[in-house]
Design a protein around this motif. Sequence first.
Motif, PDB file in Angstrom:
ATOM      1  N   CYS A 198      11.830 -15.771 -60.659  1.00 58.07           N
ATOM      2  CA  CYS A 198      12.290 -17.089 -60.187  1.00 58.07           C
ATOM      3  C   CYS A 198      13.175 -16.928 -58.951  1.00 58.07           C
ATOM      4  CB  CYS A 198      13.078 -17.812 -61.285  1.00 58.07           C
ATOM      5  SG  CYS A 198      12.094 -18.467 -62.631  1.00 58.07           S
ATOM      6  N   LEU A 244       4.807 -16.647 -57.248  1.00 56.96           N
ATOM      7  CA  LEU A 244       4.588 -17.762 -58.181  1.00 56.96           C
ATOM      8  C   LEU A 244       3.370 -17.516 -59.066  1.00 56.96           C
ATOM      9  CD1 LEU A 244       5.404 -20.826 -55.919  1.00 56.96           C
ATOM     10  CD2 LEU A 244       6.728 -19.997 -57.875  1.00 56.96           C
ATOM     11  N   LEU A 246       4.490 -15.065 -61.569  1.00 55.45           N
ATOM     12  CA  LEU A 246       5.354 -15.755 -62.527  1.00 55.45           C
ATOM     13  C   LEU A 246       4.522 -16.527 -63.544  1.00 55.45           C
ATOM     14  CD1 LEU A 246       8.180 -16.687 -63.479  1.00 55.45           C
ATOM     15  CD2 LEU A 246       8.001 -18.547 -61.814  1.00 55.45           C
ATOM     16  N   LYS A 247       3.526 -17.253 -63.079  1.00 50.34           N
ATOM     17  CA  LYS A 247       2.681 -18.046 -63.982  1.00 50.34           C
ATOM     18  C   LYS A 247       1.992 -17.142 -64.995  1.00 50.34           C
ATOM     19  CE  LYS A 247       0.172 -21.534 -65.504  1.00 50.34           C
ATOM     20  NZ  LYS A 247      -0.117 -21.164 -66.893  1.00 50.34           N
ATOM     21  N   TYR A 267       6.117 -27.014 -69.145  1.00 55.77           N
ATOM     22  CA  TYR A 267       6.496 -26.161 -68.019  1.00 55.77           C
ATOM     23  C   TYR A 267       5.253 -25.529 -67.390  1.00 55.77           C
ATOM     24  CZ  TYR A 267       8.045 -22.293 -65.259  1.00 55.77           C
ATOM     25  OH  TYR A 267       8.200 -21.417 -64.222  1.00 55.77           O
ATOM     26  N   LEU A 272       3.939 -26.051 -63.509  1.00 55.78           N
ATOM     27  CA  LEU A 272       3.795 -24.904 -62.616  1.00 55.78           C
ATOM     28  C   LEU A 272       2.349 -24.780 -62.140  1.00 55.78           C
ATOM     29  CD1 LEU A 272       5.106 -22.548 -61.179  1.00 55.78           C
ATOM     30  CD2 LEU A 272       4.795 -21.181 -63.258  1.00 55.78           C
ATOM     31  N   CYS A 310      11.295 -25.195 -56.368  1.00 54.42           N
ATOM     32  CA  CYS A 310      12.670 -24.719 -56.581  1.00 54.42           C
ATOM     33  C   CYS A 310      13.350 -25.492 -57.699  1.00 54.42           C
ATOM     34  CB  CYS A 310      13.471 -24.811 -55.286  1.00 54.42           C
ATOM     35  SG  CYS A 310      12.979 -23.595 -54.044  1.00 54.42           S
ATOM     36  N   LEU A 332      11.782 -24.365 -61.082  1.00 51.86           N
ATOM     37  CA  LEU A 332      12.237 -23.043 -61.506  1.00 51.86           C
ATOM     38  C   LEU A 332      13.688 -23.073 -61.964  1.00 51.86           C
ATOM     39  CD1 LEU A 332      10.618 -20.736 -58.803  1.00 51.86           C
ATOM     40  CD2 LEU A 332       9.757 -21.301 -61.087  1.00 51.86           C
ATOM     41  N   SER A 333      14.542 -23.758 -61.235  1.00 53.31           N
ATOM     42  CA  SER A 333      15.956 -23.848 -61.612  1.00 53.31           C
ATOM     43  C   SER A 333      16.134 -24.633 -62.906  1.00 53.31           C
ATOM     44  CB  SER A 333      16.760 -24.520 -60.500  1.00 53.31           C
ATOM     45  OG  SER A 333      16.732 -23.742 -59.344  1.00 53.31           O
ATOM     46  N   TRP A 347      13.917 -25.157 -65.225  1.00 49.12           N
ATOM     47  CA  TRP A 347      13.329 -24.434 -66.339  1.00 49.12           C
ATOM     48  C   TRP A 347      14.266 -23.336 -66.820  1.00 49.12           C
ATOM     49  CZ3 TRP A 347      11.053 -19.327 -66.363  1.00 49.12           C
ATOM     50  CH2 TRP A 347      10.478 -19.016 -67.597  1.00 49.12           C
ATOM     51  N   TRP A 348      14.839 -22.586 -65.883  1.00 50.64           N
ATOM     52  CA  TRP A 348      15.737 -21.509 -66.293  1.00 50.64           C
ATOM     53  C   TRP A 348      16.928 -22.066 -67.052  1.00 50.64           C
ATOM     54  CZ3 TRP A 348      15.714 -16.691 -67.418  1.00 50.64           C
ATOM     55  CH2 TRP A 348      16.926 -16.046 -67.645  1.00 50.64           C
TER      56      TRP A 348
END
Length: 127
Positions: free
Chosen positions: A25, A47, A50-51, A83, A87, A105, A108-109, A111-112
């Motif tokens: 992220c 990304l 990440l997925k 999520y 994404l 952005c 990701l923020s 979600w974290w």
Amino acid sequence: MRWDESYSVGNETLDLQHRKILDLCARAIDCLEDDTLGANEQGHLILNELKSYVDIHFRTEEGILTACHYPKLAEQKAEHFEYSRQLTELLYAATHGLIDKAGICVLLSRWWRGLILESDRLYRRYL
């Protein structure tokens, strides 16, 4: 965005996965905040990574939570699905040249902070 031991959910496998997700992220956000062509391409690759990694993580986490009879598993799965859906939509649009940097952005923020730091910490005592 750096790992802090207070983020731990008490399971080494999940903590290692969460660390990698946090790193991905942060790397994606760094690339998305850079307007150069190379950074855009690198951000898109990150990304995609990440997925793929998140899909593995969600399966792992859901398996562990199933085994320990986590009572909010249905809610956790619903959050995972949402999520992943968001994404996927952003990645699909980026593949077609529509890179929503701000949207990525924020996702990701959010979600974290929401999923990892709030929802996932709820299952800590069941592990």
